[in-house]
Design an enzyme around this catalytic site. Sequence first.
Site, PDB file in Angstrom:
ATOM      1  N   CYS A   4       0.843  -1.206   0.000  1.00  0.00           N
ATOM      2  CA  CYS A   4       0.000   0.000   0.000  1.00  0.00           C
ATOM      3  C   CYS A   4       0.874   1.250   0.000  1.00  0.00           C
ATOM      4  O   CYS A   4       1.742   1.419   0.866  1.00  0.00           O
ATOM      5  CB  CYS A   4      -0.909  -0.015   1.228  1.00  0.00           C
ATOM      6  SG  CYS A   4      -1.766   1.537   1.494  1.00  0.00           S
ATOM      7  N   ASP A  30      -0.588  16.790  -0.605  1.00  0.00           N
ATOM      8  CA  ASP A  30      -0.879  16.001  -1.801  1.00  0.00           C
ATOM      9  C   ASP A  30       0.151  16.319  -2.887  1.00  0.00           C
ATOM     10  O   ASP A  30       0.533  17.464  -3.098  1.00  0.00           O
ATOM     11  CB  ASP A  30      -2.295  16.309  -2.305  1.00  0.00           C
ATOM     12  CG  ASP A  30      -2.810  15.250  -3.252  1.00  0.00           C
ATOM     13  OD1 ASP A  30      -3.711  14.484  -2.870  1.00  0.00           O
ATOM     14  OD2 ASP A  30      -2.299  15.179  -4.396  1.00  0.00           O
ATOM     15  N   HIS A  46      -4.014   0.582   8.502  1.00  0.00           N
ATOM     16  CA  HIS A  46      -4.599   0.452   7.173  1.00  0.00           C
ATOM     17  C   HIS A  46      -6.038  -0.040   7.218  1.00  0.00           C
ATOM     18  O   HIS A  46      -6.326  -1.066   7.807  1.00  0.00           O
ATOM     19  CB  HIS A  46      -3.779  -0.541   6.332  1.00  0.00           C
ATOM     20  CG  HIS A  46      -4.339  -0.740   4.950  1.00  0.00           C
ATOM     21  ND1 HIS A  46      -3.853  -0.067   3.861  1.00  0.00           N
ATOM     22  CD2 HIS A  46      -5.364  -1.507   4.511  1.00  0.00           C
ATOM     23  CE1 HIS A  46      -4.555  -0.422   2.794  1.00  0.00           C
ATOM     24  NE2 HIS A  46      -5.475  -1.302   3.165  1.00  0.00           N
ATOM     25  N   ASN A  85     -13.010  10.067  -0.911  1.00  0.00           N
ATOM     26  CA  ASN A  85     -13.567   9.313  -2.027  1.00  0.00           C
ATOM     27  C   ASN A  85     -13.601   7.840  -1.639  1.00  0.00           C
ATOM     28  O   ASN A  85     -12.633   7.313  -1.096  1.00  0.00           O
ATOM     29  CB  ASN A  85     -12.710   9.514  -3.279  1.00  0.00           C
ATOM     30  CG  ASN A  85     -12.725  10.955  -3.756  1.00  0.00           C
ATOM     31  OD1 ASN A  85     -13.763  11.601  -3.746  1.00  0.00           O
ATOM     32  ND2 ASN A  85     -11.577  11.463  -4.165  1.00  0.00           N
ATOM     33  N   GLY A  91     -13.869   8.055  -7.568  1.00  0.00           N
ATOM     34  CA  GLY A  91     -12.562   8.652  -7.835  1.00  0.00           C
ATOM     35  C   GLY A  91     -11.465   8.218  -6.893  1.00  0.00           C
ATOM     36  O   GLY A  91     -10.372   8.798  -6.900  1.00  0.00           O
ATOM     37  N   HIS A  98      -8.393   8.016   3.231  1.00  0.00           N
ATOM     38  CA  HIS A  98      -7.719   9.311   3.378  1.00  0.00           C
ATOM     39  C   HIS A  98      -8.732  10.429   3.253  1.00  0.00           C
ATOM     40  O   HIS A  98      -9.724  10.304   2.545  1.00  0.00           O
ATOM     41  CB  HIS A  98      -6.585   9.476   2.360  1.00  0.00           C
ATOM     42  CG  HIS A  98      -6.983   9.187   0.947  1.00  0.00           C
ATOM     43  ND1 HIS A  98      -7.093   7.902   0.453  1.00  0.00           N
ATOM     44  CD2 HIS A  98      -7.309  10.005  -0.071  1.00  0.00           C
ATOM     45  CE1 HIS A  98      -7.456   7.941  -0.809  1.00  0.00           C
ATOM     46  NE2 HIS A  98      -7.607   9.216  -1.169  1.00  0.00           N
ATOM     47  N   HIS A 100      -9.029  14.275   2.140  1.00  0.00           N
ATOM     48  CA  HIS A 100      -8.451  15.444   1.477  1.00  0.00           C
ATOM     49  C   HIS A 100      -8.909  16.688   2.236  1.00  0.00           C
ATOM     50  O   HIS A 100     -10.098  16.817   2.558  1.00  0.00           O
ATOM     51  CB  HIS A 100      -8.999  15.577   0.048  1.00  0.00           C
ATOM     52  CG  HIS A 100      -8.651  14.464  -0.886  1.00  0.00           C
ATOM     53  ND1 HIS A 100      -7.642  14.569  -1.822  1.00  0.00           N
ATOM     54  CD2 HIS A 100      -9.198  13.236  -1.055  1.00  0.00           C
ATOM     55  CE1 HIS A 100      -7.594  13.446  -2.535  1.00  0.00           C
ATOM     56  NE2 HIS A 100      -8.522  12.622  -2.097  1.00  0.00           N
TER      57      HIS A 100
HETATM   58  P1  5GP Z   1      -7.961   9.668  -4.222  1.00  0.00           P
HETATM   59  O1  5GP Z   1      -7.992   9.939  -5.710  1.00  0.00           O
HETATM   60  O2  5GP Z   1      -7.713   8.208  -3.923  1.00  0.00           O
HETATM   61  O3  5GP Z   1      -9.126  10.239  -3.480  1.00  0.00           O
HETATM   62  O4  5GP Z   1      -6.720  10.485  -3.674  1.00  0.00           O
HETATM   63  C1  5GP Z   1      -5.412  10.023  -3.743  1.00  0.00           C
HETATM   64  C2  5GP Z   1      -4.543  11.248  -3.679  1.00  0.00           C
HETATM   65  O5  5GP Z   1      -3.231  10.826  -3.390  1.00  0.00           O
HETATM   66  C3  5GP Z   1      -4.485  12.038  -4.990  1.00  0.00           C
HETATM   67  O6  5GP Z   1      -4.940  13.369  -4.761  1.00  0.00           O
HETATM   68  C4  5GP Z   1      -3.020  11.974  -5.388  1.00  0.00           C
HETATM   69  O7  5GP Z   1      -2.544  13.184  -5.955  1.00  0.00           O
HETATM   70  C5  5GP Z   1      -2.336  11.659  -4.070  1.00  0.00           C
HETATM   71  N1  5GP Z   1      -1.102  10.897  -4.220  1.00  0.00           N
HETATM   72  C6  5GP Z   1      -0.902   9.788  -4.991  1.00  0.00           C
HETATM   73  N2  5GP Z   1       0.345   9.337  -4.852  1.00  0.00           N
HETATM   74  C7  5GP Z   1       0.974  10.177  -3.966  1.00  0.00           C
HETATM   75  C8  5GP Z   1       2.293  10.227  -3.419  1.00  0.00           C
HETATM   76  O8  5GP Z   1       3.169   9.399  -3.707  1.00  0.00           O
HETATM   77  N3  5GP Z   1       2.565  11.221  -2.548  1.00  0.00           N
HETATM   78  C9  5GP Z   1       1.618  12.161  -2.192  1.00  0.00           C
HETATM   79  N4  5GP Z   1       1.989  13.112  -1.337  1.00  0.00           N
HETATM   80  N5  5GP Z   1       0.360  12.137  -2.682  1.00  0.00           N
HETATM   81  C10 5GP Z   1       0.045  11.159  -3.555  1.00  0.00           C
HETATM   82 ZN    ZN Z   2      -2.297   1.274   3.680  1.00  0.00          ZN
END
Ligand code: 5GP
Ligand code: ZN
Length: 111
Positions: A4, A30, A46, A85, A91, A98, A100
């Site tokens: 993960c 992010d 997790h 999400n 999305g 997590h 945002h």
């Molecule tokens: P989701 O789309 O699952 O709601 O959000 C995942 C978020 O994780 C996205 O906004 C993406 O930009 C962020 N993200 C993905 N990989 C990484 C990473 O390696 N480091 C950081 N800081 N953010 C990440």
């Molecule tokens: Zn995890």
Amino acid sequence: MSDCLFCKIVAGEIPSNKVYEDELCYAFYDIAPMAPTHFLVIPKEHFASAAEVTEENAPVIGHIYKVIAKLARELNLDGFRVVTNCGEIAGQTVHHIHFHVLSGKELGSFN
Ligand code: 5GP
Ligand code: ZN
């Protein structure tokens, strides 16, 4: 969980720009910000998404909202949006729950 991405960030195996950390949660900016301020808050333990909240893991959700309120005060956020999400249709791309936190611009309304 060994494969993960966010567990690896919590473990320090993948670098991140940390906002805050305590025994239960970790907050970091992010990598692809959608607003001038955009960070993520995750439980260290997790579980995949809001669809997997249980009696056992529910307390960390309240803790995360308390941390978000504290960080919003410390970062002087003038209003903010919290988004989680759940599932690919919504999305979700990383399957470690997590939250945002978005701020610093007019965010518009949902439709
Ligand atoms: P989701 O789309 O699952 O709601 O959000 C995942 C978020 O994780 C996205 O906004 C993406 O930009 C962020 N993200 C993905 N990989 C990484 C990473 O390696 N480091 C950081 N800081 N953010 C990440
Ligand atoms: Zn995890």
